[in-house]
Design a protein around this motif. Structure first.
Motif, PDB file in Angstrom:
ATOM      1  N   SER A   1       0.848  -1.186   0.000  1.00  0.00           N
ATOM      2  CA  SER A   1       0.000   0.000   0.000  1.00  0.00           C
ATOM      3  C   SER A   1       0.882   1.233   0.000  1.00  0.00           C
ATOM      4  CB  SER A   1      -0.896   0.018   1.242  1.00  0.00           C
ATOM      5  OG  SER A   1      -1.781  -1.087   1.230  1.00  0.00           O
ATOM      6  N   SER A   2       0.426   2.257  -0.709  1.00  0.00           N
ATOM      7  CA  SER A   2       1.150   3.522  -0.784  1.00  0.00           C
ATOM      8  C   SER A   2       0.158   4.672  -0.698  1.00  0.00           C
ATOM      9  CB  SER A   2       1.922   3.628  -2.109  1.00  0.00           C
ATOM     10  OG  SER A   2       2.859   2.602  -2.223  1.00  0.00           O
ATOM     11  N   ALA A   3       0.696   5.841  -0.441  1.00  0.00           N
ATOM     12  CA  ALA A   3      -0.117   7.044  -0.411  1.00  0.00           C
ATOM     13  C   ALA A   3       0.536   8.089  -1.299  1.00  0.00           C
ATOM     14  CB  ALA A   3      -0.257   7.572   1.020  1.00  0.00           C
ATOM     15  N   PRO A   4      -0.264   8.898  -1.981  1.00  0.00           N
ATOM     16  CA  PRO A   4       0.309   9.966  -2.804  1.00  0.00           C
ATOM     17  C   PRO A   4       1.086  10.968  -1.924  1.00  0.00           C
ATOM     18  CG  PRO A   4      -2.056   9.763  -3.177  1.00  0.00           C
ATOM     19  CD  PRO A   4      -1.715   8.893  -2.025  1.00  0.00           C
ATOM     20  N   VAL A   5       2.089  11.531  -2.506  1.00  0.00           N
ATOM     21  CA  VAL A   5       2.913  12.513  -1.805  1.00  0.00           C
ATOM     22  C   VAL A   5       2.542  13.898  -2.334  1.00  0.00           C
ATOM     23  CG1 VAL A   5       5.248  13.358  -1.398  1.00  0.00           C
ATOM     24  CG2 VAL A   5       4.788  10.894  -1.468  1.00  0.00           C
TER      25      VAL A   5
END
Length: 98
Positions: A90-94
């Protein structure tokens, strides 16, 4: 927003079964609370490798799906088709401040 990628390697002879399962359930997954987007990608070099790419409101929405009856149907049926363990992250936008 949370972006989830799950890379799955299938036994080549199991790819049609996976595609049937995905297409039969994708609309139900997309309708889950907190699911904003769901795509299926195929590896450009290894044709039996696929990735799901999904956007969720947050980790709680993804976890609610993972605890749902739908996930309990889809994931065990998918796992039976694997030729190798999946890789998920899982990742999140920066947000870049200039």
């Amino acid at each position: 927003m949370l972006i989830r990628v799950v890379r799955m390697t299938f036994a080549p002879e199991q790819v049609p079964a996976f595609l049937t399962l995905f297409h039969a359930t994708k609309h139900r997954i997309r309708q889950r609370p907190g699911c904003r987007h769901l795509e299926l990608w195929q590896d450009a070099v290894v044709p039996n490798v696929y990735c799901t790419f999904s956007h969720w409101d947050d980790e709680a929405a993804l976890n609610a799906y993972r605890e749902s009856e739908l996930f309990g149907e889809v994931w065990p049926a998918t796992k039976r088709l694997f030729a190798a363990p999946p890789v998920a992250f899982s990742s999140a936008p920066v947000t870049v401040v200039e």
